[in-house]
Design an enzyme around this catalytic site. Sequence first.
Site, PDB file in Angstrom:
ATOM      1  N   ARG A  58       0.831  -1.214   0.000  1.00 12.39           N
ATOM      2  CA  ARG A  58       0.000   0.000   0.000  1.00 12.39           C
ATOM      3  C   ARG A  58       0.865   1.263   0.000  1.00 12.39           C
ATOM      4  O   ARG A  58       0.450   2.289  -0.556  1.00 12.39           O
ATOM      5  CB  ARG A  58      -0.952  -0.013   1.186  1.00 12.39           C
ATOM      6  N   LYS A  81     -19.288 -16.433   1.225  1.00 10.58           N
ATOM      7  CA  LYS A  81     -20.746 -16.277   1.259  1.00 10.58           C
ATOM      8  C   LYS A  81     -21.367 -15.694   0.005  1.00 10.58           C
ATOM      9  O   LYS A  81     -20.832 -14.771  -0.599  1.00 10.58           O
ATOM     10  CB  LYS A  81     -21.099 -15.340   2.417  1.00 10.58           C
ATOM     11  N   GLY A  98      -8.744  -7.762  -1.309  1.00  8.98           N
ATOM     12  CA  GLY A  98      -9.099  -8.657  -0.215  1.00  8.98           C
ATOM     13  C   GLY A  98      -8.423 -10.001  -0.331  1.00  8.98           C
ATOM     14  O   GLY A  98      -7.247 -10.103  -0.669  1.00  8.98           O
ATOM     15  N   GLY A 117     -13.206  -4.052  -0.208  1.00  8.99           N
ATOM     16  CA  GLY A 117     -14.598  -3.568  -0.186  1.00  8.99           C
ATOM     17  C   GLY A 117     -14.882  -2.628  -1.337  1.00  8.99           C
ATOM     18  O   GLY A 117     -15.927  -2.707  -1.989  1.00  8.99           O
TER      19      GLY A 117
HETATM   20  P1  AMP Z   1     -14.443 -13.838   1.135  1.00  6.02           P
HETATM   21  O1  AMP Z   1     -13.909 -12.949   2.219  1.00  6.02           O
HETATM   22  O2  AMP Z   1     -15.917 -13.875   1.052  1.00  6.02           O
HETATM   23  O3  AMP Z   1     -13.744 -13.629  -0.190  1.00  6.02           O
HETATM   24  O4  AMP Z   1     -14.097 -15.310   1.602  1.00  6.02           O
HETATM   25  C1  AMP Z   1     -12.797 -15.762   1.743  1.00  6.02           C
HETATM   26  C2  AMP Z   1     -12.817 -16.899   2.690  1.00  6.02           C
HETATM   27  O5  AMP Z   1     -13.667 -17.912   2.192  1.00  6.02           O
HETATM   28  C3  AMP Z   1     -11.446 -17.521   2.859  1.00  6.02           C
HETATM   29  O6  AMP Z   1     -11.023 -17.326   4.180  1.00  6.02           O
HETATM   30  C4  AMP Z   1     -11.690 -18.994   2.553  1.00  6.02           C
HETATM   31  O7  AMP Z   1     -11.051 -19.849   3.467  1.00  6.02           O
HETATM   32  C5  AMP Z   1     -13.194 -19.140   2.686  1.00  6.02           C
HETATM   33  N1  AMP Z   1     -13.716 -20.272   1.914  1.00  6.02           N
HETATM   34  C6  AMP Z   1     -13.498 -20.520   0.625  1.00  6.02           C
HETATM   35  N2  AMP Z   1     -14.067 -21.681   0.272  1.00  6.02           N
HETATM   36  C7  AMP Z   1     -14.646 -22.195   1.373  1.00  6.02           C
HETATM   37  C8  AMP Z   1     -15.374 -23.382   1.660  1.00  6.02           C
HETATM   38  N3  AMP Z   1     -15.598 -24.294   0.720  1.00  6.02           N
HETATM   39  N4  AMP Z   1     -15.824 -23.576   2.914  1.00  6.02           N
HETATM   40  C9  AMP Z   1     -15.576 -22.668   3.874  1.00  6.02           C
HETATM   41  N5  AMP Z   1     -14.888 -21.513   3.666  1.00  6.02           N
HETATM   42  C10 AMP Z   1     -14.427 -21.289   2.438  1.00  6.02           C
END
Ligand code: AMP
Length: 398
Positions: A38, A202, A355, A378
């Site tokens: 950064r 999610k 991220g 974000g």
């Molecule tokens: P995000 O912040 O929504 O991009 O999510 C990233 C996080 O999703 C990471 O810490 C991953 O470990 C988690 N993740 C990815 N695939 C899975 C999965 N199949 N089950 C649980 N967590 C997951």
Amino acid sequence: MKFNKKTVEDIEVKGKKVLVRCDFNVPLKDGEITDTNRLSGAMPTINYLVKKGAKVILCSHLGKPSGEAKPELSLAPVAKKLSEMLGEVVVFAADPNVVSDKVRLAVSEMQNGDIILLENTRYRKEETKNSENFSKELASLADIFVNDAFGTAHRAHCSTVGVTQFLETSVCGYLIQKELKFLGEAVENPVRPFVAILGGAKVTDKIDVIANLLEKVDTLIIGGGMAYTFLKAGGYSIGSSLVEEDKVEYAKDMMQRAQAKGVKFLLPVDHIVADKFSADAEPVVTENQNIPDGYMGLDIGPKTAAMYSAAISIGKTIIWNGPMGVFEFANFAKGTIAVAKAMSDVDGTTVIGGGDSAAAVNQLGFGDKMTHISTGGGASLEFLEGKLLPGIEALTDK
Ligand code: AMP
């Protein structure tokens, strides 16, 4: 979105006091900065202003001190590191109030080309409320405002939006320009085929991104924890995988919409599963889309990785946000590595939303193979949702 905001190159800065909002929200361990990306990102704007003879007043937030002067979140280590990186003295205005008579005096004594860094803007509780008083205090230090903090451009705070109301000229720096160029051109004017890869934990976090990108892409690839809600909507068994029951209907709608629009919508055709969520869990490859009871999907399987890599390889513009599995556990990082590898071989534009996917790409050693890695998690997500970013909207039009 047509970009019509003034930039640092559109204004005269010589001898002017220029307040620059940077994103110095760096990771720290025992008072040491562990990743200087950064800071490097801020260099072009700072160097330009110094070269042009501006009086450069830098500001940023760091972490979440929640309106209190927490010494462990002081920007002091940033001032030190910046001095080294710039080869210029960066005077640290170590005032827990951020702006004060002492700071004003220091600013009034600046010579052209001098640099001052203010203390963490979030030491002030007003910062995140976009309150008038702190916005005015910040503005009182300067003649011109430059926003170069893409990472906080989606937040309307005193140092990103409020301050612009009390200064005549507010422009963007090189980092914001670069982010908007790559993210903007990819989304608004992509060379086709245009492929988007969405993963991460999610569906909820990516609802608007999915809806917006479905209108623009040729292929939408889904992986990570969010894939299981879609598979459930498609009637497959998902064992004890992550699922959002309240998003199953939404997932069905999205798949129907993709079909109606002729967008290829790719879901995993096999998985790497385990009987527990743990780094030492035994990885098991499934035969097909279905996951047996007692197992959870923690990564895409080898057939899926090959299918996704093939779809990526024919793309000319690729955007990726969110890992394909629990990449933090070595046993479940293969899918994410395969996507990173496929992207790094693409003959076209490859853009990584910030991220976790940016962290994954850098951590896995593919960072320098991508066209652009966004510095804002974000902010890049909101951009991909098609939203206007308040920190950019507030800047002066051309
Ligand atoms: P995000 O912040 O929504 O991009 O999510 C990233 C996080 O999703 C990471 O810490 C991953 O470990 C988690 N993740 C990815 N695939 C899975 C999965 N199949 N089950 C649980 N967590 C997951």
